[in-house]
Design an enzyme around this catalytic site. Structure first.
Site, PDB file in Angstrom:
ATOM      1  N   GLN A  80       0.874  -1.184   0.000  1.00 38.11           N
ATOM      2  CA  GLN A  80       0.000   0.000   0.000  1.00 38.11           C
ATOM      3  C   GLN A  80       0.905   1.225   0.000  1.00 38.11           C
ATOM      4  O   GLN A  80       0.972   1.969   0.980  1.00 38.11           O
ATOM      5  CB  GLN A  80      -0.896   0.013   1.236  1.00 38.11           C
ATOM      6  CG  GLN A  80      -2.081  -0.915   1.178  1.00 38.11           C
ATOM      7  CD  GLN A  80      -3.183  -0.390   0.263  1.00 38.11           C
ATOM      8  OE1 GLN A  80      -3.239   0.794  -0.067  1.00 38.11           O
ATOM      9  NE2 GLN A  80      -4.067  -1.279  -0.151  1.00 38.11           N
ATOM     10  N   SER A  81       1.595   1.448  -1.112  1.00 34.64           N
ATOM     11  CA  SER A  81       2.623   2.476  -1.117  1.00 34.64           C
ATOM     12  C   SER A  81       2.114   3.799  -1.686  1.00 34.64           C
ATOM     13  O   SER A  81       1.647   3.850  -2.832  1.00 34.64           O
ATOM     14  CB  SER A  81       3.815   1.976  -1.948  1.00 34.64           C
ATOM     15  OG  SER A  81       4.663   3.042  -2.285  1.00 34.64           O
TER      16      SER A  81
END
Ligand code: PLP
Length: 338
Positions: A80-81
């Site tokens: 989840q960058s």
């Protein structure tokens, strides 16, 4: 005094934000804590899709990629960058391919159907997504993929984790220039800047910028992944290189690097009760949404440090809201059960 200072304006830059991000006083939080005055720098309002700190770094990194004739970007981050989301957004805007390497820092954490940043990877259509385990060597994975692309006739450009390298770190050197101009305009002087310390480029850029401008502002970083000792080395090396690239002769000392690793909890991206409380508090009292992985833990840390009188009552703190908001939509369960 600036010695041999090379103006940051000499570096090529793409502009992804119109104007500058606001600084606002957190009236309710300041009153509630009965401590120093707290202000926030709204870098959550930076340009590109969903906003956040990586936009500042990408303005310089993408300019460099374009100058070098790249036709595709390769970068990496957690599953989840925010950094991958914003790099993909910048690449889409510039008409470049974008390949993402997603590292499972938490085992089995990749869910191709997840909301949040993952949803935006799909919305924007990453050219390719490679999920790799947390103990992989990201640098060599990206290098060998770049070789493969070159063999196919492409011109890849690799952006390291968090967009933190001397070019990306220019983003937060430049942010300091912005903050100092806002100080003048608002007729205030900050004593402290509090930021998240992740890959370290933000923390290092801010520190190098403060030192280069000979301003007596301490920069305090809150760890969200690595422990203090490792993080201190990372920030030190980034700050030294940031000074080198702008040809600044100021000296970075280890003692300039203030870090707290007490707020990580069980590990990177794992929620803590203090983070949940801080996110709810800021939403209710200041109408500001924080993110669970970075700014929520950093706010929890700052509140705790204020409660412990780490900062003096007559001082002014600038909290860096580095964004990450889309990430909260992958963590709604943690807040719904509260
Ligand atoms: C990447 C990120 C940070 C950390 O910045 P670094 O330069 O990697 O230390 C902080 N906040 C948010 C929301 C981020 O996405």
């Amino acid at each position: 005094m600036r010695v041999n200072h090379m103006d940051i304006k000499h570096f090529k830059r793409r502009i992804y934000t119109q104007g500058i991000t606001p600084i606002q006083r957190l009236n309710h939080l300041t009153e509630l804590l009965q401590g120093p005055e707290v202000y926030v720098k709204r870098d959550d309002l930076l340009g590109l899709l969903g906003g956040g700190s990586k936009t500042r770094k990408l303005e310089y990194l993408m300019a460099d990629a374009i100058e070098k004739g790249a036709d595709s970007i390769i970068t990496c981050g957690a599953v989840q960058s925010n950094h991958c989301r914003l790099t993909l957004s910048a690449a889409s805007l510039e008409g470049l391919d974008c390949h993402l390497f997603l590292e499972e820092r938490v085992k089995n954490s990749y869910n191709p159907k997840a909301n949040g940043n993952n949803f935006i990877y799909h919305l924007l259509g990453a050219t390719s997504i490679h999920v790799i385990s947390g103990d992989s060597d990201l640098v060599s994975e990206m290098d060998s993929f770049a070789e493969q692309l070159k063999a196919e006739g492409h011109r890849p450009y690799i952006i390291p984790v968090g967009g933190s390298n001397p070019i990306g770190d220019l983003g937060y050197l430049n942010c300091i220039e912005e903050i100092l101009s806002q100080e003048k305009e608002m007729d205030i002087q900050f004593d402290h800047i509090v930021c998240t310390s992740g890959s370290g480029g933000t923390h290092a850029g801010l520190l190098a910028g403060v030192k280069d401008n000979n301003r007596d502002i301490s920069v305090t970083g809150i760890c969200i992944n690595r422990m203090k000792e490792l993080q201190t080395n990372a920030v030190y090396h980034h700050a030294v290189k940031a000074c080198e690239i702008i040809n600044s002769k100021v000296k970075i000392n280890y003692k300039d690097i203030n870090l707290f690793d007490d707020y990580i909890g069980e590990g990177y991206s794992k929620p803590t009760p203090q983070m949940i409380q801080a996110v709810i508090l800021l939403a209710k009292t200041e109408a500001i949404l924080l993110d669970p992985v970075y700014t929520g833990k950093t706010m929890a840390g700052m509140i705790d440090l204020i409660n412990k009188d780490y900062f003096k009552k007559d001082e002014k703190i600038l909290f860096m809201h580095t964004g990450g908001i889309p990430g909260i939509y992958a963590h709604t369960d943690e807040f719904m059960s509260n």
